[in-house]
Enzyme design. Structure first.
Site, short mmCIF file in Angstrom:
data_model
loop_
_atom_site.label_atom_id
_atom_site.label_comp_id
_atom_site.label_asym_id
_atom_site.label_seq_id
_atom_site.Cartn_x
_atom_site.Cartn_y
_atom_site.Cartn_z
N HIS A 128 0.87 -1.18 0.00
CA HIS A 128 0.00 0.00 0.00
C HIS A 128 0.91 1.23 0.00
O HIS A 128 2.03 1.19 0.54
CB HIS A 128 -0.82 -0.05 1.29
N ASP A 205 3.02 -4.62 8.06
CA ASP A 205 1.79 -3.85 7.93
C ASP A 205 0.64 -4.85 8.04
O ASP A 205 0.36 -5.59 7.11
CB ASP A 205 1.80 -3.14 6.57
N GLN A 208 -4.54 -5.48 6.98
CA GLN A 208 -5.54 -6.36 6.39
C GLN A 208 -5.55 -7.75 7.03
O GLN A 208 -6.25 -8.64 6.54
CB GLN A 208 -5.29 -6.52 4.87
N LYS A 231 -10.40 -1.08 10.27
CA LYS A 231 -10.53 -2.31 9.49
C LYS A 231 -10.76 -3.49 10.44
O LYS A 231 -10.70 -4.64 10.06
CB LYS A 231 -9.27 -2.54 8.66
N1 PMP Z 1 -1.82 -0.83 4.57
C1 PMP Z 1 -2.77 -1.60 4.03
C2 PMP Z 1 -2.43 -2.98 3.59
C3 PMP Z 1 -4.06 -1.10 3.90
O1 PMP Z 1 -5.01 -1.86 3.36
C4 PMP Z 1 -4.35 0.20 4.32
C5 PMP Z 1 -5.73 0.81 4.17
N2 PMP Z 1 -6.31 0.55 2.95
C6 PMP Z 1 -3.32 0.96 4.89
C7 PMP Z 1 -2.08 0.41 5.00
C8 PMP Z 1 -3.56 2.35 5.39
O2 PMP Z 1 -4.40 2.31 6.47
P1 PMP Z 1 -4.97 3.65 7.12
O3 PMP Z 1 -5.58 4.41 6.01
O4 PMP Z 1 -5.97 3.17 8.11
O5 PMP Z 1 -3.83 4.36 7.73
#
Ligand code: PMP
Length: 611
Positions: A128, A205, A208, A231
């Site tokens: 991401h 990270d 998910q 999430k």
């Molecule tokens: N890493 C992953 C794998 C994600 O799916 C997400 C959110 N889509 C993030 C980081 C970022 O998360 P946040 O917007 O809650 O900071």
């Protein structure tokens, strides 16, 4: 057809989510975007509301009981997080704004203290943006370099390539536990062990993963582990950074301010211990309490069974969606979490249109690049549609998705056939007139666009692009006529269909005009806009535009009717935003589409200003 295991009582779980009480046309929403944000159960909503109503005060700083109560609840939430991920102690769990905040904290604070020119950071192509950009910033500041683990065509990390990337220069390996765009579950325990063997640290990270299976940071031996509350059935704006105590203690503070200090003086400041040292300022107290409630709620279920339930649902969804003609699932890893990312290839249909059409049927999926642009590039697409599953989803939801998708793609095939029919008719009509006996169509190299209606004209050598003349006496008169048409249409679905129809009849835009210079940035779909001064006139502007998304072609058609062939002065004076809200489009267009529209309007206005 697999039967879903019973220890998870799906009906009872779904009943705990107020969102699903809302019914439109007798049916509840099919929410398939939990990878972006899960819905919240009543228990979380009520815990937060009760805190806000009767228990709120700032924490850590006051002697009065209300504040002490709030402090206790905040710290209890931290202890709950620590138990949930099996941290050695609560102080290793820092509250942040979310995964993004957590990764930025490590990249900035650990990076500042530890990275030097020549050092290497290993990321993967599955990341991401929030696990890419903070490291790019840290690399820029330190002179370190970023190396990227590739994937195979199934979307699995190439571990041999990873091993080859590891070297004595590697300082940090930062990868996701689960890919948000493809659902690939990465072998993080192995990845961490290999990083350690090379003398590097590992950040995972876990955004998910945490809602979908057990997390044990000690068993993983993760140095850092990041995740977001929203999430995990909790509110937005709260997340966690787990870090091993010794590492956190060796890091300089990230942000300065209240709460993170021991003593401040102009001669020098000393810092608080963990966790306060990394929680400058008043934190998201209610968010932390909500996160604690969400973890309690989820932990009352057996997380192993949660995983089993979601895996069965994923298998069912894959079996239902993969065979739909025209659909190609992206990401077929052997170990996947409940994510189905797909594109429509045959005939092509923009993900944006797939998402919009599903939304009209009460089904929420995500479309776009999912904050994974490097991955999209690797997959050779600009976006996908993504259905992501959570505990409240059932086979019923999957059936509604699959049935709707089959219907939408059937319509898409009919539209494409009708377009091909028109194309043939126009070619038959045009070829003799232009004395090009065999005017054939060919896509531009590398172009993955669903060419719009009448695109064939673009291919005819020497054909002058037909910029549309004025549709009315003034932009206002054109807008009034459109508004009258819209007023006759009772609701958004019919207005949407009307827009699609308008888009189908968009004047063709020659491929020669689809240049980088005419590409409009800021749109989720691919949009080209060519504007010019009308030949022989100084003050009249004309425009041609096209997009791979049918809904965007509809918006372009509106814009064209209003602006093309009109004086620059009148275009500049026209309030386009006001018009789109007058016809109710702003309420039904996503922000990214509105931004795209805004980018188109700005282009036109810039040209009008230059005339
Ligand atoms: N890493 C992953 C794998 C994600 O799916 C997400 C959110 N889509 C993030 C980081 C970022 O998360 P946040 O917007 O809650 O900071």
């Amino acid at each position: 057809m697999p039967t879903l295991p019973m220890p998870i009582d799906h009906t009872a779980i779904r009943a705990e989510f107020p969102l699903f009480e809302v019914r439109a046309g007798g049916r509840s929403l099919v929410f398939l975007d939990s990878a972006a944000s899960t819905q919240q159960p009543s228990r979380v909503i009520e815990t937060v509301a009760e805190y806000q109503r009767h228990q709120h005060a700032n924490i850590h700083r006051a002697v009065y009981q209300l504040s002490q109560g709030a402090t206790r609840r905040y710290e209890e939430a931290r202890a709950t997080v620590a138990r949930f991920i099996n941290a050695a102690e609560p102080a290793e769990c820092l509250f942040t704004s979310g995964t993004t905040g957590s990764i930025n904290l490590v990249a900035a604070a650990w990076g500042r203290a530890n990275l030097q020119p020549g050092d290497e950071i290993i990321l993967s192509i599955l990341e991401h943006h929030s696990n890419i950009v903070p490291w790019q910033l840290a690399a820029e500041a330190s002179g370190a370099q970023i190396k990227v683990i590739p994937i195979n065509d199934a979307g699995e990390l190439d571990l041999d390539a990873y091993r080859r990337l590891l070297s004595p220069r590697t300082r940090m390996v930062a990868v996701n536990h689960v890919s948000n765009a493809l659902g690939t579950i990465n072998p993080v325990q192995e990845i961490i062990a290999e990083a350690h063997a090379a003398g590097a640290l590992a950040l995972i990270d876990g955004a998910q993963w945490v809602a979908h299976g057990r997390t044990d940071v000690q068993a993983l031996d993760a140095d850092f582990y990041a995740f977001s509350g929203h999430k995990l059935y909790a509110p937005t704006g709260i997340g966690v950074l787990y870090g091993k105590r010794a590492l956190l203690e060796s890091m300089p503070p990230y942000q300065g301010g209240g709460d993170m200090i021991e003593r401040v003086s102009f001669a020098g400041t000393t810092y608080a211990g963990l966790p306060s040292r990394f929680e400058a300022g008043t934190p998201n107290i209610s968010g932390a309490i909500g996160l604690g409630a969400a973890i309690d709620w989820l932990s009352a279920l057996d997380l192993e069974q949660v995983g089993v339930y979601e895996q069965a649902l994923l298998a069912y969804a894959t079996d239902r969606i993969a065979p739909i003609p025209g659909v190609e699932i992206k990401g077929r890893a052997a170990h996947k979490s409940g994510v189905i990312s797909f594109v429509v290839n045959d005939p092509p249909m923009a993900s944006l249109d797939v998402g919009t059409q599903l939304d009209l049927r009460g089904i929420s999926v995500r479309t776009g690049h999912h904050c994974c642009q490097p991955l999209m590039e690797r997959l050779g697409v600009s976006s996908t549609a993504r259905a992501s599953l959570a505990l409240y989803n059932s086979r019923d939801d999957v059936d509604r998705l699959a049935d709707a998708l089959a219907e939408i793609l059937e319509q898409n095939r009919h539209r494409a056939a009708a377009r091909a029919g028109r194309l043939q008719a126009d070619q038959d009509d045009l070829a003799p007139r232009l004395q090009v006996p065999d005017a054939t169509m060919s896509a531009a190299p590398g172009q993955d666009m669903n060419l719009g209606a009448g695109m064939h004209l673009n291919q005819v050598a020497g054909a002058e692009p037909a910029y549309p003349a004025a549709a009315a006496d003034s932009p206002q008169a054109a807008a009034d006529a459109i508004a009258e048409d819209f007023a006759l249409l009772p609701d958004w679905p019919t207005r949407h269909d009307y827009l699609i129809e308008l888009g189908e009849r968009l004047p063709p835009m020659p491929l020669a005009l689809k240049t980088d210079a005419n590409l409009v940035r800021g749109c989720q779909s691919t949009v080209y806009l060519a504007a010019r001064r009308k030949p022989g006139s100084k003050a009249v502007i004309e425009c041609l535009a096209d997009s791979d998304a049918a809904i965007v072609r509809g918006l372009i058609a509106l814009l064209q009717r209003i602006c093309s062939g009109q004086s620059a002065e009148s275009v500049l004076a026209f309030d386009v935003d006001g018009f789109f809200s007058r016809i109710g489009l702003d309420a039904n267009l996503s922000l990214s589409r509105r931004n795209g529209l805004e980018a188109m309007v700005q282009r036109l206005k810039a040209l009008a200003r230059d005339t």
